[in-house]
Design an enzyme around this catalytic site. Structure first.
Site, PDB file in Angstrom:
ATOM      1  NE  ARG A   1       0.069   1.451   3.420  1.00  0.00           N
ATOM      2  CZ  ARG A   1       1.027   2.320   3.611  1.00  0.00           C
ATOM      3  NH1 ARG A   1       2.304   1.911   3.736  1.00  0.00           N
ATOM      4  NH2 ARG A   1       0.811   3.612   3.693  1.00  0.00           N
ATOM      5  N   GLY A   2       0.258   2.387  -0.176  1.00  0.00           N
ATOM      6  CA  GLY A   2       1.035   3.623  -0.346  1.00  0.00           C
ATOM      7  C   GLY A   2       1.180   3.871  -1.842  1.00  0.00           C
TER       8      GLY A   2
ATOM      9  CD  GLN B   1      -3.061   2.379   6.893  1.00  0.00           C
ATOM     10  OE1 GLN B   1      -3.643   2.670   7.939  1.00  0.00           O
ATOM     11  NE2 GLN B   1      -3.703   2.238   5.750  1.00  0.00           N
TER      12      GLN B   1
ATOM     13  CG  ASP C   1      -3.018   7.928  -1.596  1.00  0.00           C
ATOM     14  OD1 ASP C   1      -2.807   8.334  -0.441  1.00  0.00           O
ATOM     15  OD2 ASP C   1      -2.836   6.754  -1.965  1.00  0.00           O
TER      16      ASP C   1
ATOM     17  CG  ASN D   1      -2.271  11.528   2.497  1.00  0.00           C
ATOM     18  OD1 ASN D   1      -1.731  10.626   1.853  1.00  0.00           O
ATOM     19  ND2 ASN D   1      -1.947  11.779   3.749  1.00  0.00           N
ATOM     20  CE  LYS D   2      -5.117   5.574   4.591  1.00  0.00           C
ATOM     21  NZ  LYS D   2      -6.174   4.679   3.996  1.00  0.00           N
TER      22      LYS D   2
ATOM     23  NE  ARG E   1      -6.259   0.843  -1.638  1.00  0.00           N
ATOM     24  CZ  ARG E   1      -5.601   1.409  -0.631  1.00  0.00           C
ATOM     25  NH1 ARG E   1      -4.293   1.229  -0.507  1.00  0.00           N
ATOM     26  NH2 ARG E   1      -6.227   2.180   0.242  1.00  0.00           N
TER      27      ARG E   1
END
Ligand code: MRU
Length: 365
Positions: free
Chosen positions: A47-48, A210, A251, A261-262, A103
């Site tokens: 991920r990332g 995370q 992202d 982003n997250k 994703r």
């Protein structure tokens, strides 16, 4: 500095450090087909944004290998006659659709897959084996270049960090989220390498932790002081004067500087504005989506409710209760103090400043 290898290629398979198991176990999962890679991205073995991009590139290599094996078995000549190339290219397009479906938010995945398709077209007149070799070299170069890029991001970003102080980060934008080294954590690593004394406060980052599982694990390996907090404690620490700046990854960055982003990043940016604390976003140019005018067009992935209502298959909420699980949010550009890229810093980003950035080509010297 400890080197963490989240992704590597052994010639036949893509080896992924299984991030679902960290910090308890350091185990690699072998992906031998494009389906394996697609599943690994969806299930967040890897991920990332940059790590997903590099993995997808190798997923395309695996698809190319499978296509060539099939064509050779069917006795198609090992030469890129127009018909065998177009059959292989059709398989690659199918593989790209699979990967792009894994994703939706991180643009690096789309960028990497397109790069491999472009490379295949350039090799159209080569033998099938030469095409596979060329794609493999392209994916390996992407992995190497990602690490170089992160170090350049680190060089530029290190200047922004205090000589001594506390920096807050969210989620994991470290070596694990990239080819190696990291974007936001790369900035912190570079600052520490220059002798700055940085203490990192990291949000645990619900629902998949995370921050507490991955970022704390990485920083401990490098002996960089780290303290984890629950996500909802960030406001308390930002208000109390404990934090000199916030650095996160991205992202996708839209053409006007809006940042996906997250989930939780937007709230942090608002808290920074309220408390007059710089809010920095570290990201490579491969995370910029110049075709996306503003953040409002970015698709935000919504993941399964079970990620919130249970942990390791144990319920942590009443069975059957409703839950919403957007994995990302959008931070408007006006809340971003600076974007940190491999081409330099972009203070108070907007469409004009991003419009002047070179899209592709060599990195700044
Ligand atoms: O859902 P994840 O763990 O893939 O989300 C990752 C992030 O939001 C990172 O901050 C982002 O991808 C940047 S990684 C350098």
């Amino acid at each position: 500095m400890h080197s963490i290898r989240p992704v590597f290629w052994n010639g036949d398979s893509l080896q992924l450090l299984d991030q679902r198991l960290l910090p308890e176990k350091e185990e690699y999962l072998a992906c031998k087909s494009v389906n394996d890679v697609t599943q690994a991205i969806r299930q967040m073995v890897v991920r990332g944004a940059p790590a997903i991009g590099v993995s997808a590139a190798f997923g395309m290599v695996l698809a190319a290998k499978t296509a060539v094996d099939r064509l050779l078995k069917e006795n198609k000549e090992d030469h890129a006659s127009k018909s065998s190339f177009s059959e292989m290219y059709t398989d690659l397009k199918e593989a790209s659709a699979l990967l792009k479906n894994s994703r939706p938010t991180a643009v690096n995945l789309f960028w990497a897959v397109e790069k491999i398709l472009q490379k295949a077209l350039k090799l159209e007149n080569e033998t099938l084996q030469n095409i596979v070799d060329g794609l493999e070299q392209e994916a390996e170069a992407m992995l190497r270049e990602d690490i170089v890029t992160n170090k350049r991001i680190g060089d530029f970003g290190a200047e922004l960090l205090p000589k001594k102080g506390t920096v807050l980060t969210h989620c994991n934008a470290g070596a694990l989220a990239t080819g190696g080294y990291g974007t936001a954590l790369g900035v912190i690593r570079s600052a520490v390498a220059r002798g700055k004394s940085i203490h990192v406060l990291v949000d645990e980052t619900r629902p998949l932790f995370q921050g507490s599982r991955l970022t704390a694990w990485e920083l401990r390996k490098d002996n960089i002081p780290v303290t984890i907090i629950v996500d909802s404690a960030a406001g308390h620490f930002l208000q109390g004067g404990y934090i000199q700046c916030v650095v996160v990854g991205a992202d996708r960055v839209a053409a006007n500087g809006d940042v996906a982003n997250k989930i939780g990043t937007y709230a942090l940016a608002v808290l920074c504005k309220e408390n007059n604390i710089p809010f920095y976003v570290a990201a490579p140019i491969s995370t910029f989506d110049f075709a996306m005018q503003t953040g409002s067009g970015i698709e935000v992935e919504e993941r399964a409710a079970e990620e919130i209502t249970s942990w390791k298959q144990t319920p942590i909420a009443p069975v059957g209760v409703a839950a919403r699980n957007p994995a990302f949010d959008i931070t408007p550009a006006y809340l971003v103090s600076a974007l940190i890229t491999e081409r330099g810093l972009i203070f108070s980003p907007d469409a004009d400043k991003l419009g002047n950035l070179p899209r592709e080509g060599k990195m700044a010297d």
